[in-house]
Write a protein that holds these residues in place. Structure first.
Motif, PDB file in Angstrom:
ATOM      1  N   LEU A  61       0.948  -1.156  -0.193  1.00 29.42           N
ATOM      2  CA  LEU A  61      -0.054  -0.128   0.095  1.00 29.42           C
ATOM      3  C   LEU A  61       0.651   1.201  -0.062  1.00 29.42           C
ATOM      4  O   LEU A  61       0.371   2.263  -0.902  1.00 29.42           O
ATOM      5  N   ASP A 115      -7.479  -1.669   9.167  1.00 29.34           N
ATOM      6  CA  ASP A 115      -8.802  -1.996   8.474  1.00 29.34           C
ATOM      7  C   ASP A 115      -8.291  -3.009   7.482  1.00 29.34           C
ATOM      8  O   ASP A 115      -9.074  -3.715   6.821  1.00 29.34           O
ATOM      9  N   TYR A 116      -7.155  -2.952   6.956  1.00 28.84           N
ATOM     10  CA  TYR A 116      -6.633  -3.724   5.702  1.00 28.84           C
ATOM     11  C   TYR A 116      -5.779  -4.973   6.264  1.00 28.84           C
ATOM     12  O   TYR A 116      -5.392  -5.838   5.317  1.00 28.84           O
ATOM     13  N   ARG A 157      -6.813   4.491   7.476  1.00 26.28           N
ATOM     14  CA  ARG A 157      -7.670   3.188   7.332  1.00 26.28           C
ATOM     15  C   ARG A 157      -6.323   2.053   7.646  1.00 26.28           C
ATOM     16  O   ARG A 157      -6.539   1.306   8.401  1.00 26.28           O
ATOM     17  N   THR A 158      -5.124   2.183   7.041  1.00 28.14           N
ATOM     18  CA  THR A 158      -4.081   1.295   7.344  1.00 28.14           C
ATOM     19  C   THR A 158      -3.616   1.262   8.645  1.00 28.14           C
ATOM     20  O   THR A 158      -3.506   0.449   9.327  1.00 28.14           O
ATOM     21  N   VAL A 192      -6.176   6.777   2.721  1.00 25.07           N
ATOM     22  CA  VAL A 192      -5.710   5.428   2.750  1.00 25.07           C
ATOM     23  C   VAL A 192      -4.874   5.005   4.366  1.00 25.07           C
ATOM     24  O   VAL A 192      -4.961   4.172   4.917  1.00 25.07           O
ATOM     25  N   ARG A 224     -11.467  -2.774  -1.429  1.00 23.55           N
ATOM     26  CA  ARG A 224     -11.844  -1.972  -0.228  1.00 23.55           C
ATOM     27  C   ARG A 224     -10.966  -0.694  -0.679  1.00 23.55           C
ATOM     28  O   ARG A 224     -11.557   0.495  -0.307  1.00 23.55           O
ATOM     29  N   VAL A 225      -9.974  -0.951  -0.826  1.00 27.62           N
ATOM     30  CA  VAL A 225      -8.837   0.202  -1.146  1.00 27.62           C
ATOM     31  C   VAL A 225      -9.393   1.155  -2.523  1.00 27.62           C
ATOM     32  O   VAL A 225      -9.703   2.193  -2.396  1.00 27.62           O
ATOM     33  N   LEU A 276      -6.355  -9.208   4.905  1.00 21.80           N
ATOM     34  CA  LEU A 276      -7.350  -9.241   3.874  1.00 21.80           C
ATOM     35  C   LEU A 276      -6.506  -9.954   2.664  1.00 21.80           C
ATOM     36  O   LEU A 276      -5.372  -9.863   2.211  1.00 21.80           O
ATOM     37  N   THR A 334     -10.282  -8.812  -1.901  1.00 28.08           N
ATOM     38  CA  THR A 334     -11.114  -7.995  -0.798  1.00 28.08           C
ATOM     39  C   THR A 334     -10.220  -6.703  -0.314  1.00 28.08           C
ATOM     40  O   THR A 334     -10.769  -5.685  -0.475  1.00 28.08           O
ATOM     41  N   LEU A 335      -8.994  -6.742  -0.405  1.00 28.33           N
ATOM     42  CA  LEU A 335      -8.111  -5.571  -0.306  1.00 28.33           C
ATOM     43  C   LEU A 335      -8.085  -4.644  -1.553  1.00 28.33           C
ATOM     44  O   LEU A 335      -8.462  -3.102  -1.212  1.00 28.33           O
TER      45      LEU A 335
END
Length: 312
Positions: free
Chosen positions: A4, A36-37, A31-32, A28, A48-49, A40, A44-45
Motif C-alpha cells: 500500500l 482495516d486492511y 485506514r491502514t 488510505v 476496499r481500497v 485481507l 478484498t483488499l
C-alpha cells in the motif's frame, strides 16, 4: 503494509490532481493505521481500497487491481507492455464482430480500443469490411476503454481530412498538452457522407467514451442508448506486487469543441433509452436512410424487407 505504501507513492507521483492525491493518500493511511486492511486477501483488499479511492476522489479510473494471471510474471514496463499486447492480440484487439446487416448496414461491435501499433491492421480490416455499406453502427455498449491513438485512428475514418480537431490530452507528468487531429492518411477508404450511429451504455468507459464524445461534439454520429460511466482521465498501471497493481490517472482530456470532458457526468446520448433496445433503434434508423438514398434495386429490396419486420 509495504504494497500500500508503494501504491500511495505512485499516486503521489503521478495523479493528475495533486490536492486530490493528498486527500486520497491521507484517507488510505488512516485506514491502514487503524488496521482495516490487515489480513485481507488480494481481492478484498483491492475492492476496499478502490472503494475508498472512489469515495475520496470521485475518479473511477483510480483503482487498486488484482493483476491478470497472464501479467504476473511482468515486473518491468517493457514486460508489462508485452503482456498487454499479447492479451490484446488474443482478444482480436477488442473487435468482437464486424457484420454487414441485411439492408447493407455495417455493424462493428467494439469492446475496447487497441493502440494502432498493436491493433492497427485489425482496425483497418474492420473498416474495409464496412466501407461499401449505406450506414454504420458502432456498438460501444461493452467498451471498457483503451488507447487515445486508437480512438484517433477509428475516428479518422469518419472525416474527410486532417482539418478536424478531435481531442486534447494534458499530461501531468510532462505538463504538456497533446493535440489529436484527424489523421491526414488512413489505409483504405474513409467512411464519409453516410450516417453513423453509436450505441452506448452505463458500462461504456474511458476511451470508449472519448470515441463517442468526439463524434457527438463534432456532430458526426447519433448516439443511442444510456449515459456512459464517466471516466475522462488517461491512466497508467503500475505493479505494486506480483498480484496487485495500481491504476493512476496521470492526464485529463480537453475537448476542443466543448472545452471540457465527460468526467463524472458521462456522455449523454442523443436518443436516450435502455441499452438493450439501442441496436434495434439504430438499425431501423439506418434502414430508413438506406431505403431513401440507395440506388441499387437489390439493396433497396433487402432493406425494405428488413424494415418491414419492425412493423410486425
Amino acid at each position: 503494509m509495504q504494497l500500500l505504501k508503494t501504491a500511495l507513492d505512485l499516486v503521489r507521483q503521478h495523479y493528475i490532481f495533486p490536492e486530490t492525491a493528498a486527500s486520497v493518500i491521507a484517507a488510505v493511511e488512516a485506514r491502514t493505521a487503524a488496521g482495516d486492511y490487515d489480513g485481507l486477501d488480494d481481492e478484498t483488499l483491492a475492492a476496499r481500497v478502490t472503494e475508498l479511492f472512489l469515495a475520496t476522489s470521485g475518479d473511477k479510473h483510480l483503482r487498486l487491481l488484482v493483476r491478470s494471471p497472464d501479467h504476473r510474471a511482468a515486473t518491468t514496463e517493457s514486460e508489462t507492455e508485452a503482456a498487454w499486447a499479447e492479451a490484446q492480440r488474443l482478444g482480436n484487439h477488442h473487435i468482437a464482430a464486424v457484420q454487414r446487416l441485411d439492408g447493407n448496414v455495417g455493424y462493428i461491435d467494439l469492446r475496447g480500443v487497441a493502440s494502432p501499433g498493436d491493433g492497427g491492421t485489425a482496425i483497418v480490416a474492420a473498416m474495409e469490411l464496412v466501407t461499401h455499406t449505406g450506414a454504420l453502427i458502432f456498438d460501444l455498449r461493452r467498451n471498457k476503454g483503451g488507447d487515445p491513438e486508437g480512438v484517433q485512428l477509428w475516428n479518422s475514418y469518419l472525416f474527410p481530412d486532417s482539418d478536424t480537431h478531435l481531442n486534447d490530452i494534458y499530461d501531468g507528468d510532462t505538463t504538456r498538452t497533446r493535440q489529436f487531429w484527424v489523421l491526414p492518411y488512413v489505409p483504405g477508404r474513409r467512411y464519409l457522407d453516410r450516417p453513423v450511429y453509436v450505441l452506448t451504455s452505463s458500462f461504456t468507459f474511458s476511451g470508449g467514451e472519448e470515441f463517442a464524445y468526439n463524434l457527438k461534439a463534432l456532430r458526426r454520429a447519433t448516439l443511442i442508448g444510456e449515459a456512459t460511466r464517466g471516466g475522462a482521465h488517461p491512466t497508467a498501471r503500475f505493479p505494486v506486487s506480483a498480484t496487485l497493481e495500481v491504476a493512476v490517472p496521470h492526464a485529463r482530456s480537453i475537448n476542443p469543441v466543448t472545452g471540457t470532458n465527460w468526467e463524472g457526468a458521462g456522455v449523454e446520448p442523443d436518443i436516450a433509452m435502455p441499452a438493450g433496445e439501442a441496436l434495434q433503434v439504430a438499425y431501423r434508423l439506418a434502414l430508413e436512410h438506406v431505403v431513401t438514398t440507395d440506388t441499387s434495386q437489390a439493396v433497396l429490396a433487402e432493406a425494405r424487407e428488413a424494415l418491414s419486420a419492425f412493423s410486425h
